[in-house]
Design a protein around this motif. Structure first.
Motif, PDB file in Angstrom:
ATOM      1  N   ARG A 113       0.842  -1.188   0.000  1.00  0.00           N
ATOM      2  CA  ARG A 113       0.000   0.000   0.000  1.00  0.00           C
ATOM      3  C   ARG A 113       0.883   1.247   0.000  1.00  0.00           C
ATOM      4  O   ARG A 113       1.922   1.286   0.672  1.00  0.00           O
ATOM      5  CB  ARG A 113      -0.902   0.028   1.228  1.00  0.00           C
ATOM      6  N   ALA A 114       0.440   2.294  -0.701  1.00  0.00           N
ATOM      7  CA  ALA A 114       1.188   3.555  -0.700  1.00  0.00           C
ATOM      8  C   ALA A 114       0.264   4.678  -1.136  1.00  0.00           C
ATOM      9  O   ALA A 114      -0.756   4.447  -1.797  1.00  0.00           O
ATOM     10  CB  ALA A 114       2.386   3.475  -1.642  1.00  0.00           C
ATOM     11  N   THR A 115       0.632   5.890  -0.759  1.00  0.00           N
ATOM     12  CA  THR A 115      -0.085   7.056  -1.274  1.00  0.00           C
ATOM     13  C   THR A 115       0.343   7.287  -2.722  1.00  0.00           C
ATOM     14  O   THR A 115       1.414   6.842  -3.156  1.00  0.00           O
ATOM     15  CB  THR A 115       0.221   8.305  -0.450  1.00  0.00           C
ATOM     16  N   GLN A 116      -0.485   8.008  -3.442  1.00  0.00           N
ATOM     17  CA  GLN A 116      -0.174   8.275  -4.853  1.00  0.00           C
ATOM     18  C   GLN A 116       1.145   9.030  -4.981  1.00  0.00           C
ATOM     19  O   GLN A 116       1.982   8.699  -5.851  1.00  0.00           O
ATOM     20  CB  GLN A 116      -1.301   9.088  -5.495  1.00  0.00           C
ATOM     21  N   VAL A 165       2.985   6.537   4.799  1.00  0.00           N
ATOM     22  CA  VAL A 165       2.876   6.821   3.366  1.00  0.00           C
ATOM     23  C   VAL A 165       3.051   5.544   2.545  1.00  0.00           C
ATOM     24  O   VAL A 165       2.720   5.513   1.359  1.00  0.00           O
ATOM     25  CB  VAL A 165       3.916   7.855   2.911  1.00  0.00           C
ATOM     26  N   CYS A 166       3.601   4.515   3.176  1.00  0.00           N
ATOM     27  CA  CYS A 166       3.788   3.238   2.491  1.00  0.00           C
ATOM     28  C   CYS A 166       3.808   2.142   3.536  1.00  0.00           C
ATOM     29  O   CYS A 166       4.375   2.321   4.628  1.00  0.00           O
ATOM     30  CB  CYS A 166       5.099   3.252   1.704  1.00  0.00           C
ATOM     31  N   LYS A 167       3.207   1.017   3.228  1.00  0.00           N
ATOM     32  CA  LYS A 167       3.251  -0.118   4.144  1.00  0.00           C
ATOM     33  C   LYS A 167       3.093  -1.405   3.350  1.00  0.00           C
ATOM     34  O   LYS A 167       2.542  -1.413   2.232  1.00  0.00           O
ATOM     35  CB  LYS A 167       2.162  -0.012   5.221  1.00  0.00           C
ATOM     36  N   ILE A 168       3.570  -2.478   3.935  1.00  0.00           N
ATOM     37  CA  ILE A 168       3.391  -3.789   3.338  1.00  0.00           C
ATOM     38  C   ILE A 168       2.811  -4.703   4.404  1.00  0.00           C
ATOM     39  O   ILE A 168       3.239  -4.670   5.560  1.00  0.00           O
ATOM     40  CB  ILE A 168       4.718  -4.322   2.767  1.00  0.00           C
TER      41      ILE A 168
END
Length: 608
Positions: free
Chosen positions: A374-377, A411-414
């Motif tokens: 997952r991440a923001t644009q 802002v980003c995750k896995i």
């Protein structure tokens, strides 16, 4: 603005004396009595003066949201300056409360406003259910109505460097399709009891404790051993990554602004305590780690700085109907690993290393992870190639979620998940890039330029909660039961080898074997009961013991045994030394703890 919402059986107030800032009121308003009410104690603050219209709008939204849950007959706005030490002007406070009253009346709520600026005697009866006491901070940008208008995420499949629309992707992996369907809201529901609940009782691992709150388990010796081994395992992983273990409190004061803001994101999941202070049980180790770093003197030479804590326990006030087995709990054990990096770019290398660490846990635990990235644009646009390189480490398709804008601290995750027997994900390892919390908690470091800078924080749990690891292991056995004998990894098996005696006269020989195997750091026991050999073998099989062998006259004379190997289902002739060598090869490099039970089964307690 600070508010305290109380769902009350009744509220009675009686005006006593006037303060210098009291508003003029009619005689009828000098006392009041309201039954079945949501009482909103409010303190208007200095910051609210910057945009009072937004504060009113957000206050009304929060009150509506709370009342949708408790469904009170009345709403009472009660000015209560004691909630804050940074109050706005009295004039503005009165105006905000009046505007909020009018806005609620316009939406057909039965709303009353208690007079501002008067000393009042009051009596209130709180209903005492989980949502009857809620505290909130209302800010200009915390508009729930605007949140509902957020643009939706976009979902795609990332396969190597190729982006594929979900409807165009050919699914060849059942569990990956189950993950995608669940995330998109078209998969399995959360109803139904997963099979691990029966297994955790049957194998004497743990059980519900009726004398405690729901979601708080009691652990038997075998279960406690497995938990301890998993805790040792994660400890070794993170220390090898350079983490410094710490321990911090489980209670935190919600009157601390940074803690309140961080905890606010969890809303009704806050596990509150009934004390004079506004305390909450932690839902992770973030509070403690952040405060340790905020009190420390950091320079660029210290970075990345890494802290680790195993929380026994973390707490989340999950809904009673959602609490089930080892999957959703109110009290759970969470390995929490935080890395403080110079900036976002510096965090990317650490993220990569920690991804490999999380992958290793799948190998060591014999679990299959499906992946959501997952991440923001904005982050994706800037770091697309890096994200592809991370995804390629899994050597399989991953589900990609792109958020149009940042709604969280990351802002980003896995997220790595196992799929349970019913087709639902069990969240296990996770890594997150946090760009918000360091500033909120006042964490900074001295840079090479002699200026103070705010670090970026990586949150990582290499396995997810210890309970969910065990949940995944048990669910896996239920899925595979038609293909192979259910088992735990040998290093996690409470009993790794069992010696079965044919008769009383073989106990001395069995004890000699026990001493030798036990000295080799293998958990071994002796079934010395006066039962048939067949029954003893069946009992050992029900306990999923990896290696079982019988000792009688022939074995005593030859020194060789027919060992039943659970993993293959075969009987293999071995000497004692060969058995020791095979087990040690299987558990090499894994943590070891001794058997926490009497070695002789005849002396054991039946917990179930």
């Amino acid at each position: 603005m600070r508010i305290l919402l109380i769902h009350s059986d009744y509220l009675n107030y009686n005006v006593k004396n006037k303060t210098p800032v009291a508003e003029e009121i009619e005689e009828v308003k000098k006392k009041g009595s309201f039954d079945e009410s949501l009482v909103v104690f409010t303190a208007v603050e200095k910051d609210d003066e910057n945009n009072p219209e937004a504060i009113v709008k957000n206050l009304v939204s929060e009150v509506k949201k709370a009342n949708e849950q408790v469904k009170a007959e009345n709403i009472v706005l009660y000015p209560y300056a004691h909630l804050s030490s940074s109050l706005s002007s009295p004039k503005l406070a009165v105006q905000i409360l009046k505007d909020a009253e009018e806005a609620l009346l316009a939406e057909n709520f039965n709303v009353k406003r208690v007079p501002f600026g008067w000393y009042k005697a009051f009596e209130i009866s709180c209903k005492g259910h989980p949502l009857s006491e809620l505290s909130r901070t209302i800010t200009v940008d915390d508009n729930e109505e605007e949140k509902t208008e957020r643009k939706p995420s976009t979902w795609q499949i990332l396969n190597g460097n190729e982006l594929i629309e979900i409807d165009d992707f050919k699914f060849e992996n059942k569990t990956f399709k189950q993950l995608v369907d669940y995330e998109l809201g078209r998969g399995a529901s959360d109803k139904g009891e997963p099979p691990h609940v029966k297994l955790m009782r049957e194998k004497e691992i743990c059980d519900y404790e009726s004398a405690s709150d729901v979601g708080n388990l009691k652990w038997y010796p075998k279960g406690r051993l497995i938990r301890d081994l998993l805790a040792d395992y994660v400890y070794n992983l993170v220390v090898n990554q350079g983490a410094m273990p710490i321990e911090t409190p489980i209670f935190y004061d919600l009157d601390n602004e940074a803690i309140y803001q961080h905890a606010y994101k969890f809303g009704e999941r806050q596990y509150r305590t009934d004390t004079k202070r506004n305390l909450m049980l932690r839902f992770a180790c973030c509070f403690g780690a952040f405060r340790v770093m905020a009190d420390s003197f950091l320079t660029w030479k210290n970075l990345p700085a890494k802290l680790y804590e195993l929380s026994t326990y973390s707490f989340r006030y999950e809904k009673k109907g959602e609490v089930v087995g080892l999957k959703r709990l109110r009290a759970f054990t969470m390995p929490d690993f935080h890395s403080f990096c110079a900036d976002v770019d510096a965090s990317l290398e650490e993220f990569s290393n920690q991804t490999e660490m999380c992958l290793q846990t799948g190998v060591d635990l014999e679990l299959n992870f499906e992946v959501i990235f997952r991440a923001t644009q904005d982050f994706y646009d800037e770091h697309k190639e890096w994200m592809y390189s991370i995804a390629s480490k899994f050597e399989k398709p991953v589900l990609l979620e792109i958020l149009p804008e940042r709604h969280h601290y990351w802002v980003c995750k896995i997220d790595l998940a196992n799929i349970d027997y019913l087709g639902r994900p069990i969240e296990n390892p996770t890594i997150q890039i946090d760009v918000e919390s360091a500033k909120r908690f006042g964490i900074s470091y001295l840079g090479e330029d002699a200026s103070q800078h705010t670090p970026t924080i990586l949150h990582c749990s290499p396995t997810g909660s210890i309970e969910r690891v065990l949940c995944a292991l048990l669910e896996k056995t239920a899925i595979e039961i038609n293909e192979k004998s259910p088992k735990l990894p040998t290093w996690l098996s409470p009993i790794q080898a069992r010696i079965i005696t044919v008769g009383e006269k073989h106990k001395e020989f069995a004890n000699t074997l026990y001493d030798k195997i036990n000295a080799a750091n293998i958990r071994v026991d002796v079934d010395d009961r006066d039962e048939s050999v067949g029954k003893k073998i069946r009992n050992a099989s029900k306990e999923w013991i990896p290696y079982i062998f019988v000792v009688g006259d022939n074995e005593k004379e030859s020194g060789k045994f027919q060992v039943t190997v659970r993993e293959t289902g075969e009987k293999v002739e071995m000497t004692c030394d060969e058995l020791i060598n095979e087990i040690n090869e299987k558990i090499n490099g894994m943590p070891f703890r001794r058997l926490p039970l009497p070695k002789d089964i005849s002396k054991r307690i039946n917990f179930q």
